[in-house]
Scaffold this motif. Structure first.
Motif, PDB file in Angstrom:
ATOM      1  N   UNK A   1       0.835  -1.202   0.000  1.00  0.00           N
ATOM      2  CA  UNK A   1       0.000   0.000   0.000  1.00  0.00           C
ATOM      3  C   UNK A   1       0.871   1.254   0.000  1.00  0.00           C
ATOM      4  N   UNK A   2       2.013   1.226   0.724  1.00  0.00           N
ATOM      5  CA  UNK A   2       2.890   2.387   0.757  1.00  0.00           C
ATOM      6  C   UNK A   2       3.428   2.676  -0.632  1.00  0.00           C
ATOM      7  N   UNK A   3       3.828   1.640  -1.375  1.00  0.00           N
ATOM      8  CA  UNK A   3       4.380   1.832  -2.706  1.00  0.00           C
ATOM      9  C   UNK A   3       3.328   2.428  -3.639  1.00  0.00           C
ATOM     10  N   UNK A   4       2.109   1.952  -3.563  1.00  0.00           N
ATOM     11  CA  UNK A   4       1.045   2.473  -4.421  1.00  0.00           C
ATOM     12  C   UNK A   4       0.789   3.941  -4.128  1.00  0.00           C
ATOM     13  N   UNK A   5       0.796   4.325  -2.854  1.00  0.00           N
ATOM     14  CA  UNK A   5       0.560   5.719  -2.494  1.00  0.00           C
ATOM     15  C   UNK A   5       1.680   6.603  -2.998  1.00  0.00           C
ATOM     16  N   UNK A   6       2.928   6.101  -2.929  1.00  0.00           N
ATOM     17  CA  UNK A   6       4.066   6.862  -3.394  1.00  0.00           C
ATOM     18  C   UNK A   6       3.973   7.121  -4.884  1.00  0.00           C
ATOM     19  N   UNK A   7       3.583   6.120  -5.642  1.00  0.00           N
ATOM     20  CA  UNK A   7       3.451   6.283  -7.081  1.00  0.00           C
ATOM     21  C   UNK A   7       2.367   7.293  -7.401  1.00  0.00           C
ATOM     22  N   UNK A   8       1.289   7.280  -6.623  1.00  0.00           N
ATOM     23  CA  UNK A   8       0.190   8.211  -6.858  1.00  0.00           C
ATOM     24  C   UNK A   8       0.642   9.649  -6.658  1.00  0.00           C
ATOM     25  N   UNK A   9       1.442   9.907  -5.609  1.00  0.00           N
ATOM     26  CA  UNK A   9       1.947  11.249  -5.370  1.00  0.00           C
ATOM     27  C   UNK A   9       2.775  11.708  -6.553  1.00  0.00           C
ATOM     28  N   UNK A  10       3.669  10.824  -7.042  1.00  0.00           N
ATOM     29  CA  UNK A  10       4.543  11.172  -8.147  1.00  0.00           C
ATOM     30  C   UNK A  10       3.745  11.404  -9.427  1.00  0.00           C
ATOM     31  N   UNK A  11       2.759  10.553  -9.701  1.00  0.00           N
ATOM     32  CA  UNK A  11       1.995  10.640 -10.941  1.00  0.00           C
ATOM     33  C   UNK A  11       1.219  11.938 -11.031  1.00  0.00           C
ATOM     34  N   UNK A  12       0.895  12.532  -9.883  1.00  0.00           N
ATOM     35  CA  UNK A  12       0.095  13.755  -9.887  1.00  0.00           C
ATOM     36  C   UNK A  12       0.913  14.975 -10.261  1.00  0.00           C
ATOM     37  N   UNK A  13       2.245  14.862 -10.246  1.00  0.00           N
ATOM     38  CA  UNK A  13       3.090  16.030 -10.430  1.00  0.00           C
ATOM     39  C   UNK A  13       3.602  16.215 -11.844  1.00  0.00           C
ATOM     40  N   UNK A  14       4.018  17.450 -12.124  1.00  0.00           N
ATOM     41  CA  UNK A  14       4.594  17.831 -13.412  1.00  0.00           C
ATOM     42  C   UNK A  14       6.061  18.197 -13.178  1.00  0.00           C
ATOM     43  N   UNK A  15       7.010  17.384 -13.663  1.00  0.00           N
ATOM     44  CA  UNK A  15       8.431  17.666 -13.406  1.00  0.00           C
ATOM     45  C   UNK A  15       8.877  19.037 -13.903  1.00  0.00           C
ATOM     46  N   UNK A  16       8.350  19.484 -15.055  1.00  0.00           N
ATOM     47  CA  UNK A  16       8.749  20.791 -15.580  1.00  0.00           C
ATOM     48  C   UNK A  16       8.322  21.915 -14.638  1.00  0.00           C
ATOM     49  N   UNK A  17       7.092  21.823 -14.128  1.00  0.00           N
ATOM     50  CA  UNK A  17       6.638  22.817 -13.155  1.00  0.00           C
ATOM     51  C   UNK A  17       7.408  22.670 -11.846  1.00  0.00           C
ATOM     52  N   UNK A  18       7.743  21.423 -11.489  1.00  0.00           N
ATOM     53  CA  UNK A  18       8.488  21.174 -10.266  1.00  0.00           C
ATOM     54  C   UNK A  18       9.882  21.776 -10.296  1.00  0.00           C
ATOM     55  N   UNK A  19      10.488  21.866 -11.486  1.00  0.00           N
ATOM     56  CA  UNK A  19      11.801  22.494 -11.604  1.00  0.00           C
ATOM     57  C   UNK A  19      11.737  23.961 -11.187  1.00  0.00           C
ATOM     58  N   UNK A  20      10.615  24.619 -11.519  1.00  0.00           N
ATOM     59  CA  UNK A  20      10.436  26.015 -11.109  1.00  0.00           C
ATOM     60  C   UNK A  20      10.212  26.120  -9.601  1.00  0.00           C
ATOM     61  N   UNK A  21       9.452  25.175  -9.047  1.00  0.00           N
ATOM     62  CA  UNK A  21       9.227  25.176  -7.594  1.00  0.00           C
ATOM     63  C   UNK A  21      10.548  24.970  -6.858  1.00  0.00           C
ATOM     64  N   UNK A  22      11.433  24.163  -7.455  1.00  0.00           N
ATOM     65  CA  UNK A  22      12.713  23.848  -6.806  1.00  0.00           C
ATOM     66  C   UNK A  22      13.589  25.085  -6.632  1.00  0.00           C
TER      67      UNK A  22
END
Length: 254
Positions: A1-22
């Motif tokens: 269940x932990x692995x599935x939740x982790x994948x869900x968090x990642x799938x919701x994000x946009x790496x290009x937008x995340x680069x700006x947040x970083x």
């Protein structure tokens, strides 16, 4: 269940937008392997146990945290660092936007994947042995590798500024400590010290803070109560300017 939740968090994000947040993180964290700054390097963060980045001086709280960094644990930590690991030394209050958290985690996952692929193609860590010396000549001494010292994990000097209106001008106001209530206060530091400056938006207009001689500029903050934090090392003694770069704000008093 932990692995599935982790994948869900990642799938919701946009790496290009995340680069700006970083950009909010890069004053303290590097993405280069082994390059520790005020905070530890984020290279290879996914899958790493908390408090184990080589060469970085962690707080006892972080070293004692029995967690590994997955998208799920990062999401919890970035929401409220002090609640997730009480007593850790990171001054950042957290990302309150779930969207920003998902994006920056997706970016870190992507960056970790790239680092992993590079590492898999790297040559073996054990260097080849030099050939034995001819005759009775002694072997040349091999110097030890240089030791890399990262920047300390906590700033030496902290200041907080709040944007506001005083004497009919737009200004920076000092918050707490020796600068409390001062208009455009002098921020002092000894040569070589690490300086952390937090800017709080006090009245809702868009603002940033720029230290041009240190080549440091904060993100812009919009909306009353929004904040941003930067850090830099005071490399040289002397007097230096800081100002708001939003058009019109510097001549208006900031």
């Amino acid at each position: 269940m932990q692995h599935a939740a982790a994948v869900e968090v990642n799938a919701a994000g946009d790496p290009a937008a995340g680069q700006k947040v970083f950009r909010k993180c890069q004053a303290c964290h590097s993405l280069d392997a082994g390059k520790n700054m005020i905070g530890p390097s984020m290279a290879g963060i996914i899958g790493r146990k908390a408090g184990t980045q080589p060469g970085f001086l962690y707080s006892p709280a972080m070293k004692g945290a029995d967690i590994s960094w997955t998208p799920q644990t990062l999401a919890a930590y970035l929401t409220d660092p002090q609640k997730t690991i009480p007593g850790n030394r990171m001054p950042f209050p957290g990302l309150k936007s779930e969207h920003d958290r998902d994006d920056v985690i997706a970016f870190l996952v992507q960056a970790a994947g790239g680092a992993s692929a590079t590492a898999s193609r790297a040559p073996p860590a054990t260097p080849p042995q030099p050939p034995a010396p001819a005759g009775n000549q002694p072997a040349a001494a091999v110097p030890p590798p240089p030791v890399s010292h990262g920047m300390p994990d906590m700033p030496d000097v902290k200041y907080t500024l709040r944007s506001g209106i005083a004497e009919g001008r737009m200004v920076f106001l000092g918050v707490a400590g020796a600068i409390d209530g001062q208009i455009n206060p002098v921020l002092s530091a000894a040569e070589g010290q690490i300086v952390q400056v937090t800017l709080i938006n006090g009245e809702g207009a868009e603002h940033d803070v720029v230290f041009p001689d240190q080549k440091t500029q904060s993100l812009r903050v919009t909306g009353k109560g929004a904040s941003t934090t930067i850090a830099f090392r005071a490399e040289q003694a002397g007097d230096y300017l800081y100002f708001c770069s939003v058009p019109g704000h510097r001549p208006a008093g900031m």
